[in-house]
Design an enzyme around this catalytic site. Structure first.
Site, PDB file in Angstrom:
ATOM      1  N   SER A 162       0.852  -1.191   0.000  1.00 10.95           N
ATOM      2  CA  SER A 162       0.000   0.000   0.000  1.00 10.95           C
ATOM      3  C   SER A 162       0.887   1.240   0.000  1.00 10.95           C
ATOM      4  O   SER A 162       1.715   1.390  -0.891  1.00 10.95           O
ATOM      5  CB  SER A 162      -0.950  -0.027   1.193  1.00 10.95           C
ATOM      6  OG  SER A 162      -1.903   1.024   1.092  1.00 10.95           O
ATOM      7  N   THR A 163       0.785   2.098   1.001  1.00  7.25           N
ATOM      8  CA  THR A 163       1.547   3.344   1.037  1.00  7.25           C
ATOM      9  C   THR A 163       3.049   3.079   0.907  1.00  7.25           C
ATOM     10  O   THR A 163       3.617   2.310   1.683  1.00  7.25           O
ATOM     11  CB  THR A 163       1.286   4.099   2.356  1.00  7.25           C
ATOM     12  OG1 THR A 163      -0.115   4.138   2.591  1.00  7.25           O
ATOM     13  CG2 THR A 163       1.838   5.507   2.292  1.00  7.25           C
ATOM     14  N   HIS A 188      -2.470  -0.981  -3.560  1.00  9.34           N
ATOM     15  CA  HIS A 188      -3.625  -0.098  -3.393  1.00  9.34           C
ATOM     16  C   HIS A 188      -3.440   1.157  -4.239  1.00  9.34           C
ATOM     17  O   HIS A 188      -2.540   1.954  -3.987  1.00  9.34           O
ATOM     18  CB  HIS A 188      -3.789   0.300  -1.919  1.00  9.34           C
ATOM     19  CG  HIS A 188      -4.063  -0.866  -1.023  1.00  9.34           C
ATOM     20  ND1 HIS A 188      -3.774  -0.844   0.329  1.00  9.34           N
ATOM     21  CD2 HIS A 188      -4.603  -2.093  -1.270  1.00  9.34           C
ATOM     22  CE1 HIS A 188      -4.128  -2.014   0.861  1.00  9.34           C
ATOM     23  NE2 HIS A 188      -4.622  -2.781  -0.090  1.00  9.34           N
ATOM     24  N   MET A 281      -0.081   1.162   5.021  1.00 10.11           N
ATOM     25  CA  MET A 281      -0.913   1.494   6.183  1.00 10.11           C
ATOM     26  C   MET A 281      -1.944   0.392   6.417  1.00 10.11           C
ATOM     27  O   MET A 281      -2.442  -0.204   5.471  1.00 10.11           O
ATOM     28  CB  MET A 281      -1.632   2.819   5.914  1.00 10.11           C
ATOM     29  CG  MET A 281      -2.362   3.397   7.105  1.00 10.11           C
ATOM     30  SD  MET A 281      -1.270   4.359   8.142  1.00 10.11           S
ATOM     31  CE  MET A 281      -0.986   5.803   7.096  1.00 10.11           C
ATOM     32  N   ASP A 284      -4.233  -4.869   5.749  1.00 13.73           N
ATOM     33  CA  ASP A 284      -4.623  -5.673   4.591  1.00 13.73           C
ATOM     34  C   ASP A 284      -3.481  -6.602   4.175  1.00 13.73           C
ATOM     35  O   ASP A 284      -2.353  -6.166   3.996  1.00 13.73           O
ATOM     36  CB  ASP A 284      -5.008  -4.758   3.417  1.00 13.73           C
ATOM     37  CG  ASP A 284      -5.561  -5.539   2.235  1.00 13.73           C
ATOM     38  OD1 ASP A 284      -6.124  -6.629   2.452  1.00 13.73           O
ATOM     39  OD2 ASP A 284      -5.427  -5.048   1.092  1.00 13.73           O
TER      40      ASP A 284
END
Length: 343
Positions: A162-163, A188, A281, A284
């Site tokens: 993600s991030t 993401h 973050m 997930d």
């Protein structure tokens, strides 16, 4: 200071190679990093020197330039300019993946060499910006079983992030060799951007990378990136692995969701899989990675120091989902060591 374009000259004539090298050296934007007299030497030089552009003679000993192009482009796509005195062959060369061609100069014509050199330099500079990643789709893996006995065709590498993940994934994928098992990625990212991201990866690594579409085959040398707003799941038929891509409710706060991908890999590939969870973050992917581990998959997590956000890999580590935690730059080697592939 602008980086010079690294050029490899491939021609069976020593005089012609030396002439091109001497003339190219006069241009501040070009650096001749090597020359080769035949396709076999050229292949070795490409692997060793990693040129930005190759100038290639069509008529050469051992293997002609067109046959070389057909073998080269699916494995190591890079901009090639064909230099030829044979008219009809240039169209075959372009069809095989050459970016452009230049006709060899006529020695009887005054100024012919200067005109030829000027044209070739301009085309080298244009070719250096060409995107040639589309030729990777024709690649067929030469190594179906590794020295460790890993069945490459039936192994899956699943990556979630993600991030901070766009650069983390890029740094892994650009390093991996061509003969990797099929790779599935959930990053993401909103719709549209996933296609742009897949294209960027495709044009900067050895592997074929594309945004996943429903029904796409998962095969060695191919990377599928989940499309924004679509969950991607691994499935298997009699002919091999493929992906199912469908819209759906957010899972673990996301669509696409890493948990959805990892859970499907755990169910379908079981112990013939590697799971990698990277910076991001939230949580997930943590539960999905644990499911993969329980099914016998080998699991890797990014460490805190190299994560932009130590969220997803931290949760995965804390619940016991990670076999090995590593800094980002050590992950490609770990993957290859596990598969017994050379990085």
């Amino acid at each position: 200071m602008t980086r010079k374009i690294k050029v490899l000259i491939v021609d069976d004539s020593l005089l012609f190679r030396e002439t091109l090298a001497r003339e190219f050296a006069k241009d501040f934007g070009i650096e001749v990093i090597g020359t080769a007299s035949d396709p076999f030497m050229a292949r070795d030089k490409i692997l060793e020197l990693k040129p930005d552009v190759v100038t290639l003679d069509v008529e050469m000993p051992k293997m002609d330039g067109i046959e070389f192009l057909k073998k080269l482009m699916p494995q190591y796509p890079l901009p090639v300019i064909v230099v030829s005195s044979v008219g009809n062959n240039v169209f075959e060369a372009l069809n095989a993946g050459a970016v452009d061609f230049v006709t060899k100069p006529d020695a009887a014509k005054k100024g012919s060499m200067n005109s030829f050199i000027n044209e070739l330099i301009v085309k080298i500079k244009i070719a250096s910006t060409a995107q040639v990643g589309q030729f990777k789709k024709d690649y067929v893996s030469a190594k179906l079983v590794t020295d460790k006995g890993t069945d490459i065709a039936n192994t899956i590498l699943a990556i979630g992030a993600s991030t901070g993940g766009t650069e983390a994934i890029y740094n892994i994928i650009k390093t991996l060799p061509r003969d990797m098992p099929g790779i599935l990625i959930v990053q993401h990212m909103p719709p549209v951007f996933t296609k742009m991201y897949a294209d960027r990866l495709n044009n900067s690594c050895k592997l074929e990378v594309k945004e996943a579409a429903d029904g796409d085959l998962v095969k060695p040398g191919r990377v599928l990136v989940a499309a924004g707003d679509f969950h991607m799941r691994l499935a298997k038929s009699a002919s091999g692995y493929f992906v199912k891509c469908a819209r759906g409710e957010k899972v673990s706060g996301h669509c696409p969701s890493v948990d959805v991908l990892f859970d499907s890999v755990a169910e379908v590939a079981k112990n013939k899989a590697i799971g990698v969870i990277l910076t991001g973050m939230g949580s997930d992917g943590a539960k999905g990675l644990l499911n993969m581990k329980k099914q016998g998959a080998y699991t890797i997590g990014q460490d805190e120091k190299t994560s932009v956000v130590y969220g997803m890999p931290m949760v995965a580590y804390n619940i016991g989902a990670v076999d090995k935690q590593l800094p980002l730059d050590k992950i490609p080697q770990e993957i290859c060591d596990h598969l017994a592939l050379e990085l």
